[in-house]
Design a protein around this motif. Structure first.
Motif, mmCIF file in Angstrom:
data_model
loop_
_atom_site.group_PDB
_atom_site.id
_atom_site.type_symbol
_atom_site.label_atom_id
_atom_site.label_comp_id
_atom_site.label_asym_id
_atom_site.label_seq_id
_atom_site.Cartn_x
_atom_site.Cartn_y
_atom_site.Cartn_z
ATOM 1 N N UNK A 85 1.898 -10.000 -0.201
ATOM 2 C CA UNK A 85 2.024 -8.849 0.685
ATOM 3 C C UNK A 85 0.710 -8.553 1.370
ATOM 4 N N UNK A 86 0.757 -8.396 2.692
ATOM 5 C CA UNK A 86 -0.470 -8.169 3.458
ATOM 6 C C UNK A 86 -0.216 -7.218 4.627
ATOM 7 N N UNK A 87 -1.182 -6.336 4.887
ATOM 8 C CA UNK A 87 -1.171 -5.561 6.129
ATOM 9 C C UNK A 87 -1.687 -6.514 7.203
ATOM 10 N N UNK A 88 -0.855 -6.809 8.184
ATOM 11 C CA UNK A 88 -1.220 -7.809 9.196
ATOM 12 C C UNK A 88 -1.533 -7.196 10.559
ATOM 13 N N UNK A 89 -1.322 -5.903 10.721
ATOM 14 C CA UNK A 89 -1.618 -5.284 12.004
ATOM 15 C C UNK A 89 -1.551 -3.781 11.938
ATOM 16 N N UNK A 90 -2.082 -3.149 12.967
ATOM 17 C CA UNK A 90 -2.054 -1.700 13.066
ATOM 18 C C UNK A 90 -3.249 -1.045 12.412
ATOM 19 N N UNK A 91 -3.237 0.267 12.439
ATOM 20 C CA UNK A 91 -4.315 1.063 11.853
ATOM 21 C C UNK A 91 -3.751 2.143 10.958
ATOM 22 N N UNK A 92 -4.499 2.437 9.890
ATOM 23 C CA UNK A 92 -4.229 3.583 9.032
ATOM 24 C C UNK A 92 -5.532 4.367 9.003
ATOM 25 N N UNK A 93 -5.632 5.399 9.848
ATOM 26 C CA UNK A 93 -6.868 6.179 9.925
ATOM 27 C C UNK A 93 -6.801 7.339 8.946
ATOM 28 N N UNK A 94 -7.816 7.418 8.074
ATOM 29 C CA UNK A 94 -7.906 8.490 7.074
ATOM 30 C C UNK A 94 -9.097 9.372 7.405
ATOM 31 N N UNK A 95 -8.837 10.637 7.606
ATOM 32 C CA UNK A 95 -9.827 11.627 7.988
ATOM 33 C C UNK A 95 -10.536 12.136 6.730
ATOM 34 N N UNK A 96 -11.641 11.512 6.396
ATOM 35 C CA UNK A 96 -12.421 11.912 5.226
ATOM 36 C C UNK A 96 -13.517 12.878 5.655
ATOM 37 N N UNK A 97 -13.659 13.960 4.925
ATOM 38 C CA UNK A 97 -14.704 14.931 5.235
ATOM 39 C C UNK A 97 -16.100 14.356 5.022
ATOM 40 N N UNK A 98 -16.207 13.265 4.265
ATOM 41 C CA UNK A 98 -17.503 12.662 3.952
ATOM 42 C C UNK A 98 -18.181 12.023 5.156
ATOM 43 N N UNK A 99 -17.436 11.687 6.202
ATOM 44 C CA UNK A 99 -17.977 10.845 7.269
ATOM 45 C C UNK A 99 -18.565 11.579 8.466
ATOM 46 N N UNK A 100 -18.177 12.818 8.702
ATOM 47 C CA UNK A 100 -18.755 13.584 9.802
ATOM 48 C C UNK A 100 -18.293 13.132 11.173
ATOM 49 N N UNK A 101 -19.193 13.262 12.161
ATOM 50 C CA UNK A 101 -18.875 13.002 13.563
ATOM 51 C C UNK A 101 -19.841 11.980 14.138
ATOM 52 N N UNK A 102 -19.412 11.258 15.177
ATOM 53 C CA UNK A 102 -20.303 10.310 15.851
ATOM 54 C C UNK A 102 -21.074 11.032 16.955
ATOM 55 N N UNK A 103 -21.901 10.292 17.687
ATOM 56 C CA UNK A 103 -22.754 10.884 18.733
ATOM 57 C C UNK A 103 -21.948 11.471 19.891
ATOM 58 N N UNK A 104 -20.665 11.083 20.032
ATOM 59 C CA UNK A 104 -19.801 11.631 21.086
ATOM 60 C C UNK A 104 -19.001 12.843 20.615
ATOM 61 N N UNK A 105 -19.248 13.282 19.377
ATOM 62 C CA UNK A 105 -18.526 14.427 18.831
ATOM 63 C C UNK A 105 -17.143 14.087 18.304
ATOM 64 N N UNK A 106 -16.842 12.787 18.131
ATOM 65 C CA UNK A 106 -15.533 12.364 17.626
ATOM 66 C C UNK A 106 -15.575 12.282 16.102
#
Length: 181
Positions: free
Chosen positions: A95-116
Motif C-alpha cells: 500500500x502506497x500513497x502515490x499522489x496528492x497532498x495531505x496538508x496538516x496545519x501544525x502550530x509548531x511551524x509558524x508562517x513563511x516570509x509571505x505570511x502563509x
C-alpha cells in the motif's frame, strides 16, 4: 509482468520515504489557515500480484479547525484507507500513497516570509518524522474495537505509552494522572 511492475513501483515509493530528507520536501503552505487538514487529490494504491488496486483515487476535502467532519460512503469506497493515509498507516510496501497532498496545519511551524501558514505534507513526510506527529498531534480511533487495543497489555499501559513516547521527560506519576483524566 504485473508482479515485476508492481515490485518496481513499491520500491520506488518506499525509496521516497527515506530517513534523512530535507524538511523542505515535506513542508508546504495551507490554502486556508483555518483548516487543520486539507486533502487534495489523494491517491492511495495497493500493488497486488493480480494488478494495481486504486483504493483512493482523487479524494479531496478539508477539515476546519474545531469542527467535526463525517466521511460517509458505501462499504469498500475508501473511507478507512483515506483515514489510514492521513495517519500514514497504509500497509506498506504493497500500500502506497502515490499522489496528492495531505496538508496538516501544525502550530509548531509558524508562517513563511509571505505570511502563509506553513504545514506538513503528510503524503511526502518520511515515516520517521511522522512518529513525532502521530499520537501527539493526530490520533485515530479505529473502527474495529477488537483490534484497537492489544489484549496482552493493560489499557492504562497503552494510554501511558503515547505520553512516554512524546513527552519522555514527564514524570511517571503525571503520565498516569493524564491517562486517568
Amino acid at each position: 509482468a504485473i508482479i515485476k511492475y508492481n515490485i518496481k513501483q513499491m520500491k520506488y515509493y518506499e525509496a521516497l520515504k527515506k530517513k534523512n530528507v530535507d524538511p523542505s520536501v515535506f513542508k508546504t503552505t495551507m490554502k486556508d489557515e483555518n483548516n487543520i487538514i486539507e486533502i487534495d487529490n489523494l491517491q492511495t494504491n495497493f500493488f497486488t500480484d493480480n494488478g494495481t488496486v486504486k483504493s483512493v483515487n482523487g479524494v479531496s476535502f478539508n477539515i476546519p479547525k474545531n469542527k467535526i467532519v463525517g466521511v460517509v460512503g458505501e462499504s469498500g469506497c475508501g473511507k478507512s484507507v483515506t483515514s489510514w493515509s492521513i495517519m500514514q498507516l497504509v500497509q506498506s510496501p504493497q500500500g502506497q500513497i502515490v499522489g496528492g497532498e495531505i496538508r496538516f496545519n501544525s502550530d509548531d511551524l509558524g508562517y513563511n516570509e509571505n505570511g502563509e501558514k506553513i504545514a506538513y505534507n503528510i503524503a511526502k513526510m518520511p515515516t520517521e518524522q511522522m512518529f513525532n506527529v502521530r499520537g501527539k498531534d493526530i490520533t485515530m480511533i479505529f473502527q474495529e474495537p477488537m483490534t484497537s487495543l492489544n489484549p496482552v497489555f493493560t489499557i492504562g499501559y497503552q494510554l501511558d505509552e503515547v505520553m512516554f513516547i512524546h513527552y519522555p521527560e514527564m514524570p511517571k506519576e503525571e503520565v498516569k494522572k493524564h491517562s486517568i483524566d
